[in-house]
Design an enzyme around this catalytic site. Structure first.
Site, short mmCIF file in Angstrom:
data_model
loop_
_atom_site.label_atom_id
_atom_site.label_comp_id
_atom_site.label_asym_id
_atom_site.label_seq_id
_atom_site.Cartn_x
_atom_site.Cartn_y
_atom_site.Cartn_z
N GLY A 46 -1.68 -10.41 4.67
CA GLY A 46 -0.85 -9.24 5.03
C GLY A 46 -1.78 -8.27 5.38
CD GLN A 51 -5.91 -3.81 5.79
OE1 GLN A 51 -4.57 -4.31 5.56
NE2 GLN A 51 -6.92 -4.72 5.25
CB CYS A 89 -8.34 -6.99 1.03
SG CYS A 89 -8.05 -5.55 1.97
CG LEU A 90 -7.44 -9.54 6.33
CD1 LEU A 90 -6.27 -9.66 7.44
CD2 LEU A 90 -8.05 -11.09 6.93
CG HIS A 131 -3.21 -6.14 -1.11
ND1 HIS A 131 -4.32 -6.77 -1.82
CD2 HIS A 131 -3.60 -5.71 -0.17
CE1 HIS A 131 -5.42 -6.66 -0.86
NE2 HIS A 131 -5.07 -6.08 0.05
CD GLU A 132 -1.19 -5.99 2.77
OE1 GLU A 132 -1.51 -4.95 3.61
OE2 GLU A 132 -1.84 -6.79 2.67
CG HIS A 135 -4.08 -1.66 2.48
ND1 HIS A 135 -5.40 -1.32 2.29
CD2 HIS A 135 -3.93 -2.94 2.10
CE1 HIS A 135 -6.18 -2.46 2.16
NE2 HIS A 135 -5.19 -3.39 2.17
CO CO Z 1 -5.60 -5.30 1.78
#
Ligand code: CO
Length: 153
Positions: A46, A51, A89-90, A131-132, A135
């Protein structure tokens, strides 16, 4: 379409609250396409718009088990149950954590054309949505993790 740079933890932008999309235009479609390409290249599950450094309430999810989804101006309507699982997480490279999340969430959002939809997600899909969604409010999983460890994929 383009691959965008993914912002890493430590950058202040990740701690900011994103704002709602007001216009569903070509710019939004291009943004979503770029996010899709960026997520694919990074091999993640995701990606939230913040991000890539833009404070818009937009995120995408793409996994084998869920398929590809885009969420614009999402609202979590309902959450229930709980699950404990591994999360990465990226924007937090090389680390993983154990995070408690709801097991079921009902979410309302708009698609890229501005059409409203609702869906109910369970298990990993519910985890990815939570999670997203976090953000968009400047929250990272490491804030909530019971433990965080380093691990290379
Ligand atoms: Co993330």
């Amino acid at each position: 379409m383009a691959i965008r740079n993914i912002v890493q933890m430590g950058d202040d932008v990740l701690r900011k609250v994103s704002v709602e999309v007001e216009v569903f235009d070509k710019k939004l479609i291009d943004l979503l396409d770029d996010m899709k390409d960026t997520l694919k290249k990074a091999d993640g599950a995701g990606l939230a718009c913040v991000q890539i450094g833009l404070l818009k309430r937009v995120f995408i999810i793409d996994t084998k088990e869920t398929g590809y989804y885009e969420f614009v101006n999402p609202k979590i309507l309902f959450a229930s149950g709980s699950q404990l699982g591994k999360e990465g997480c990226l924007s937090v490279k090389g680390k993983w954590g154990k995070v408690k999340r709801p097991n079921t969430v009902k979410i309302e959002a708009f698609d890229r054309k501005g059409e409203k939809f609702t869906l109910t997600a369970h298990g990993f899909f519910a985890r990815a949505i939570c999670h997203e969604y976090d953000h968009l409010d400047g929250i990272l999983y490491v804030d909530k993790a019971l433990e965080v460890w380093e691990e290379r994929r």
